[in-house]
Design an enzyme around this catalytic site. Structure first.
Site, mmCIF file in Angstrom:
data_model
loop_
_atom_site.group_PDB
_atom_site.id
_atom_site.type_symbol
_atom_site.label_atom_id
_atom_site.label_comp_id
_atom_site.label_asym_id
_atom_site.label_seq_id
_atom_site.Cartn_x
_atom_site.Cartn_y
_atom_site.Cartn_z
ATOM 1 N N ARG A 1 0.837 -1.189 0.000
ATOM 2 C CA ARG A 1 0.000 0.000 0.000
ATOM 3 C C ARG A 1 0.879 1.249 0.000
ATOM 4 O O ARG A 1 2.046 1.201 0.388
ATOM 5 C CB ARG A 1 -0.889 0.029 1.250
ATOM 6 C CG ARG A 1 -1.762 -1.208 1.473
ATOM 7 C CD ARG A 1 -2.490 -1.093 2.816
ATOM 8 N NE ARG A 1 -3.397 -2.196 3.061
ATOM 9 C CZ ARG A 1 -3.100 -3.284 3.776
ATOM 10 N NH1 ARG A 1 -1.882 -3.414 4.310
ATOM 11 N NH2 ARG A 1 -3.996 -4.238 3.974
ATOM 12 N N TYR B 1 -9.979 -8.514 -4.251
ATOM 13 C CA TYR B 1 -8.898 -8.015 -5.094
ATOM 14 C C TYR B 1 -8.671 -8.886 -6.326
ATOM 15 O O TYR B 1 -7.930 -8.506 -7.220
ATOM 16 C CB TYR B 1 -7.581 -7.962 -4.301
ATOM 17 C CG TYR B 1 -7.435 -6.726 -3.460
ATOM 18 C CD1 TYR B 1 -6.601 -5.690 -3.863
ATOM 19 C CD2 TYR B 1 -8.115 -6.586 -2.262
ATOM 20 C CE1 TYR B 1 -6.458 -4.550 -3.102
ATOM 21 C CE2 TYR B 1 -7.980 -5.450 -1.489
ATOM 22 C CZ TYR B 1 -7.151 -4.437 -1.909
ATOM 23 O OH TYR B 1 -7.023 -3.309 -1.146
ATOM 24 N N HIS C 1 -3.800 -8.942 4.701
ATOM 25 C CA HIS C 1 -5.230 -8.935 4.999
ATOM 26 C C HIS C 1 -5.523 -9.786 6.225
ATOM 27 O O HIS C 1 -4.928 -10.850 6.398
ATOM 28 C CB HIS C 1 -6.033 -9.477 3.810
ATOM 29 C CG HIS C 1 -6.030 -8.566 2.625
ATOM 30 N ND1 HIS C 1 -6.200 -9.019 1.332
ATOM 31 C CD2 HIS C 1 -5.878 -7.221 2.528
ATOM 32 C CE1 HIS C 1 -6.164 -7.993 0.503
ATOM 33 N NE2 HIS C 1 -5.960 -6.901 1.197
ATOM 34 N N HIS D 1 -3.253 2.049 -5.772
ATOM 35 C CA HIS D 1 -4.214 0.989 -5.453
ATOM 36 C C HIS D 1 -4.445 0.079 -6.655
ATOM 37 O O HIS D 1 -4.625 -1.131 -6.505
ATOM 38 C CB HIS D 1 -5.537 1.590 -4.989
ATOM 39 C CG HIS D 1 -6.436 0.585 -4.332
ATOM 40 N ND1 HIS D 1 -6.141 0.002 -3.121
ATOM 41 C CD2 HIS D 1 -7.609 0.044 -4.737
ATOM 42 C CE1 HIS D 1 -7.099 -0.856 -2.805
ATOM 43 N NE2 HIS D 1 -7.999 -0.852 -3.763
ATOM 44 N N LYS E 1 -1.658 -2.167 8.185
ATOM 45 C CA LYS E 1 -2.786 -1.551 8.882
ATOM 46 C C LYS E 1 -2.848 -2.039 10.321
ATOM 47 O O LYS E 1 -2.620 -3.216 10.594
ATOM 48 C CB LYS E 1 -4.098 -1.875 8.156
ATOM 49 C CG LYS E 1 -4.304 -1.079 6.880
ATOM 50 C CD LYS E 1 -5.689 -1.313 6.325
ATOM 51 C CE LYS E 1 -5.953 -0.425 5.112
ATOM 52 N NZ LYS E 1 -7.309 -0.623 4.560
ATOM 53 N N ARG F 1 -1.723 -2.382 -6.725
ATOM 54 C CA ARG F 1 -1.957 -3.449 -5.740
ATOM 55 C C ARG F 1 -2.931 -4.478 -6.289
ATOM 56 O O ARG F 1 -2.755 -5.686 -6.124
ATOM 57 C CB ARG F 1 -2.469 -2.825 -4.441
ATOM 58 C CG ARG F 1 -2.593 -3.765 -3.252
ATOM 59 C CD ARG F 1 -2.758 -2.915 -2.001
ATOM 60 N NE ARG F 1 -3.379 -3.632 -0.908
ATOM 61 C CZ ARG F 1 -2.737 -4.437 -0.066
ATOM 62 N NH1 ARG F 1 -1.443 -4.638 -0.199
ATOM 63 N NH2 ARG F 1 -3.378 -5.048 0.922
#
Length: 203
Positions: free
Chosen positions: A46, A175, A166, A140, A70, A143
């Site tokens: 990211r 995705y 994730h 993005h 994240k 990705r």
């Protein structure tokens, strides 16, 4: 009486084509920018993960990268040989030294040596979109392209989930865009490689 609501499936973001990736990537000139694009296209990082990298997150001798994802979740990623080469080239030949702990820094101007900002990254991509005409090129989308390429190369969804950082495999599935032809080819390859021959039936 309540109104009937019809659920509309979310529109999938189409990955970039091989030609679009090649055209966009070939417009970059600095080792820093090539390394940034490499981390997005070859590792699926990211924007915030790329900009948050420090020098000591690179374990080039082990071909690994430490990423704070994240929720500050830590993961270690294997680095493709091409990515190792790009990162090594940037650090040795272009990155100012001494500098901050940040891996990617501004190379000139008043902010020289300061950590590269999100605004700076957006400006970089905007410039190269205008230069190449690849209007859909953004971090993005890169990705998404990485995820699609990995699935077509035969990687399992659990492995892709770990690579992308994730917490839920359902997020990974969003995705992935697989065409009917992809399904056919992957099935044929799996049958050829892993299924045992069917024994002959006696007459």
């Amino acid at each position: 009486m309540s109104r009937l609501r019809v659920r509309v499936p979310k529109r999938q973001i189409v990955p970039l084509s091989v030609e679009e990736v090649a055209r966009f990537w070939s417009s970059f000139r600095t080792a820093r920018d090539l390394a940034i694009v490499g981390l997005m296209l070859l590792q699926g990082l990211r924007s915030a993960e790329v900009l948050g990298l420090n020098q000591d997150d690179l374990l080039l001798s082990e071909a690994q990268l430490r990423v704070h994802g994240k929720g500050n979740k830590l993961r270690f990623l294997p680095l493709a040989p091409e990515t190792v080469q790009l990162l090594d080239h940037y650090r040795r030949l272009e990155r100012p030294n001494p500098c901050t702990a940040a891996l990617f820094v501004s190379l000139k101007g008043p902010a020289r040596c300061a950590r590269m900002t999100l605004a700076g990254l957006r400006s970089l991509f905007r410039y190269h979109r205008q230069r190449t005409g690849v209007q859909l090129a953004n971090p993005h989308r890169f990705r998404r392209t990485f995820a699609s390429d990995m699935v077509r190369a035969g990687i399992s969804l659990p492995a892709l989930m770990q690579l992308m950082g994730h917490a839920d495999i359902q997020t990974t599935l969003r995705y992935v865009q697989v065409t009917p032809q992809d399904v056919y080819l992957q099935y044929a390859r799996a049958v050829a490689q892993h299924l045992h021959p069917v024994p002959r039936m006696s007459s």
